[in-house]
Design a protein around this motif. Structure first.
Motif, PDB file in Angstrom:
ATOM      1  N   VAL A 152      17.871 -65.358   9.079  1.00 13.71           N
ATOM      2  CA  VAL A 152      17.714 -63.932   8.819  1.00 13.71           C
ATOM      3  C   VAL A 152      17.548 -63.729   7.315  1.00 13.71           C
ATOM      4  CG1 VAL A 152      19.046 -63.270  10.837  1.00 13.71           C
ATOM      5  CG2 VAL A 152      20.219 -63.566   8.653  1.00 13.71           C
ATOM      6  N   VAL A 153      16.938 -62.614   6.951  1.00 15.88           N
ATOM      7  CA  VAL A 153      16.644 -62.349   5.545  1.00 15.88           C
ATOM      8  C   VAL A 153      17.716 -61.457   4.947  1.00 15.88           C
ATOM      9  CG1 VAL A 153      14.963 -61.387   3.939  1.00 15.88           C
ATOM     10  CG2 VAL A 153      14.175 -62.552   6.008  1.00 15.88           C
ATOM     11  N   GLY A 154      18.275 -61.890   3.836  1.00 14.89           N
ATOM     12  CA  GLY A 154      19.301 -61.107   3.170  1.00 14.89           C
ATOM     13  C   GLY A 154      20.476 -61.962   2.755  1.00 14.89           C
ATOM     14  N   ASP A 209      23.702 -69.287  15.699  1.00 12.57           N
ATOM     15  CA  ASP A 209      24.174 -69.639  14.365  1.00 12.57           C
ATOM     16  C   ASP A 209      23.232 -68.990  13.357  1.00 12.57           C
ATOM     17  OD1 ASP A 209      25.209 -70.780  12.078  1.00 12.57           O
ATOM     18  OD2 ASP A 209      24.301 -72.755  12.412  1.00 12.57           O
ATOM     19  N   PHE A 210      23.692 -67.886  12.752  1.00 12.86           N
ATOM     20  CA  PHE A 210      22.865 -67.176  11.781  1.00 12.86           C
ATOM     21  C   PHE A 210      22.939 -67.862  10.416  1.00 12.86           C
ATOM     22  CE2 PHE A 210      23.798 -63.691  14.798  1.00 12.86           C
ATOM     23  CZ  PHE A 210      22.504 -63.249  15.035  1.00 12.86           C
ATOM     24  N   LEU A 225      25.650 -56.073  16.192  1.00 12.30           N
ATOM     25  CA  LEU A 225      24.700 -56.712  15.292  1.00 12.30           C
ATOM     26  C   LEU A 225      24.123 -55.715  14.291  1.00 12.30           C
ATOM     27  CD1 LEU A 225      22.956 -59.243  14.603  1.00 12.30           C
ATOM     28  CD2 LEU A 225      21.308 -58.418  16.291  1.00 12.30           C
ATOM     29  N   ALA A 226      23.771 -54.539  14.772  1.00 13.73           N
ATOM     30  CA  ALA A 226      23.108 -53.555  13.917  1.00 13.73           C
ATOM     31  C   ALA A 226      24.075 -52.799  13.009  1.00 13.73           C
ATOM     32  CB  ALA A 226      22.334 -52.562  14.786  1.00 13.73           C
ATOM     33  N   MET A 281      22.196 -57.232   9.551  1.00 14.15           N
ATOM     34  CA  MET A 281      21.533 -58.429   9.036  1.00 14.15           C
ATOM     35  C   MET A 281      20.028 -58.280   9.226  1.00 14.15           C
ATOM     36  SD  MET A 281      23.945 -61.608  10.260  1.00 14.15           S
ATOM     37  CE  MET A 281      24.181 -61.101  11.971  1.00 14.15           C
ATOM     38  N   GLY A 282      19.266 -58.926   8.370  1.00 14.60           N
ATOM     39  CA  GLY A 282      17.811 -58.829   8.436  1.00 14.60           C
ATOM     40  C   GLY A 282      17.227 -59.702   9.519  1.00 14.60           C
TER      41      GLY A 282
END
Length: 492
Positions: free
Chosen positions: A39-41, A67-68, A356-357, A383-384
């Motif tokens: 994810v981006v961020g 697994d992020f 999540l959001a 999370m992005g």
């Protein structure tokens, strides 16, 4: 000898990075029941706790975990080219989705893949799934979300009242307001703009003209098309009468002192200068940012400023592209089925989606009459992931004055740019594109702030000559061919 080895290693590394995209390495990733998701961020303080709760639900429902892992805009392409182990990745168009898809970075996602492993996505995103296709092959899953345009400006209501400006619902009133500030508020820069953001000024005018860019909403391009043109024929911006009037307006604004004398080297965002009391007008990203700005400024003596928010444009704003949120599967993952199952659960499970959001209710946010109120977004603010689902989105509880009227105005102004998701390849025109970009840096960017030599007519003539020398006609011809091909493909 050591130098030779270093050079050889560098060559081998470069070749390896290139062949990873083509699949020549034969490398596969993935470890079964755990799906790795880039994810981006950056990771916030409570992120791992949120992930833990998500995995409890995921494992109970699917037997799988996620697994992020986090990456930045700067190292995004490097991670892809390095062949790092992962299964899912946020793949928005502004992070080179089309280019990476063309290189083989992502796996094909067929209709059968979705029917089998992601039935919720298949049923609920059917009308937008084609947007993730590159040359007829789907590599990404666009989000189930319609980006209603809501780009704002913020102004000082106390100064508006002081100088008799009733509203900022027209560019004429904006100029009257900035003129009054420039003439009377000697310690302020009326509109303190970041030096690289001149295209946002153009968008305030060009959207109302009905101009539209290809492949994005950015007005930092040398050519556009008109929304009311059924043939979507591209034209060079500096040849148009509207651009001459815009250039005259920006020169007038610059001459009046609306911008900093060092605007071209200024790195401060207009909203930061505004919050510091140094300017009277600022660009605001959207209504959520407007709310956060309002909340911040009303915590102290700045509440006396009576902050007011208006639309940046007055006739129309274009919807953002669906591919601002997009998820792809690594071209080297052997865990595709489970990756899709996890993605489907993140979309379809309302409890998981909201965690999540938004994080945890009562900790990271609260509900007021069923509407979202931010509580602690520093500890967790999402999370992005590239995942958005309008079916489960919590409506934001706006409280700043005039928010209802502003929201209605945005709805009434919204128009679709049919080419916002059009992929543009620079194959065969890379050198031309670089040369045209250099013209923008030398001519377009300063002109956008009214910094020109000679008259507006002379400035546009010089810029056009530079664009022609750089090869803009061939560049535009290539993009036009791709536009025509894209329009034909989405009609089939």
């Amino acid at each position: 000898m050591k130098t030779t080895k270093k050079v050889l290693c560098a060559v081998i590394s470069a070749v390896t990075a290139l062949t990873l995209f083509t699949g020549c390495s034969g490398r596969k990733t993935g470890n079964g029941s755990t799906v790795t998701y880039y994810v981006v961020g950056s990771e916030a303080k409570d992120t791992q706790e949120v992930i833990g709760e998500i995995n409890k639900e995921l494992e109970a429902n699917t037997g799988l975990k996620v697994d992020f892992k986090f990456l930045t805009n700067d190292n995004y392409d490097l991670v892809l080219s390095s062949g790092d182990d992962f299964d899912l990745i946020s793949a928005p168009d502004y992070l080179n989705y089309w280019e990476n898809a063309a290189k083989g970075a992502f796996a094909e996602i067929s209709d059968d893949d979705l029917k089998k492993n992601a039935p919720y996505i298949w049923e609920n995103a059917r009308d937008i799934l084609s947007l993730g296709k590159y040359k007829g092959v789907r590599y990404g899953i666009p989000n189930i979300h319609k980006y209603t345009p809501n780009r704002c400006i913020a102004a000082r209501g106390d100064l508006m009242d002081k100088y008799g400006i009733p509203n900022l619902d027209s560019n004429e009133n904006i100029e009257k307001y900035l003129t009054a500030v420039a003439e009377n508020e000697k310690n302020m820069i009326p509109f303190d703009m970041n030096g690289n953001n001149e295209y946002s000024l153009l968008s305030m005018f060009a959207n109302d003209w009905g101009w539209a860019p290809v492949g994005s909403l950015s007005f930092a391009q040398p050519f556009y098309f008109r929304l009311d043109d059924p043939e979507h024929k591209l034209f060079i911006a500096v040849e148009q009468p509207e651009m001459l009037e815009f250039t005259k307006t920006m020169k007038r604004w610059n001459d009046k002192g609306f911008f900093s004398k060092s605007v071209l080297s200024n790195k401060t965002a207009s909203i930061d200068s505004f919050k510091a009391g140094k300017s009277a007008l600022a660009l605001v990203g959207d209504m959520n940012i407007a709310q956060m700005t309002w909340d911040e400024l009303n915590k102290d003596e700045r509440a006396d400023w009576d902050i007011r928010f208006y639309s940046r444009e007055h006739i129309r704003q274009q919807y953002d592209g669906m591919l601002n949120g997009n998820v792809a599967i690594s071209g080297f993952s052997n865990n595709k089925d489970n990756a899709l199952k996890v993605l489907n659960e993140l979309y379809s499970n309302e409890k998981i989606y909201k965690i999540l959001a938004y994080g945890f209710e009562g900790v990271h946010y609260e509900l007021a009459d069923g509407k979202y109120v931010a509580k602690d977004t520093e500890s967790y603010g999402g999370m992005g992931t590239g995942i958005y689902n309008d079916n489960y989105t919590i409506e934001t509880n706006y409280t700043f004055p005039g928010h209802e009227e502003l929201a209605e105005k945005f709805k009434s102004m919204a128009v679709m740019n049919p080419l916002v998701n059009c992929p543009i390849s620079d194959d065969g025109i890379r050198e031309i594109k670089v040369a045209v970009t250099e013209v923008r840096s030398q001519y377009t960017l300063p002109r956008g702030y009214g910094v020109i030599n000679g008259t507006p007519e002379e400035a546009l003539s010089q810029e056009l000559e530079a664009l022609k020398t750089a090869g803009v006609d061939k560049y535009m011809e290539s993009v036009q061919e791709q536009v025509n091909e894209y329009l034909k493909s989405i009609e089939e």
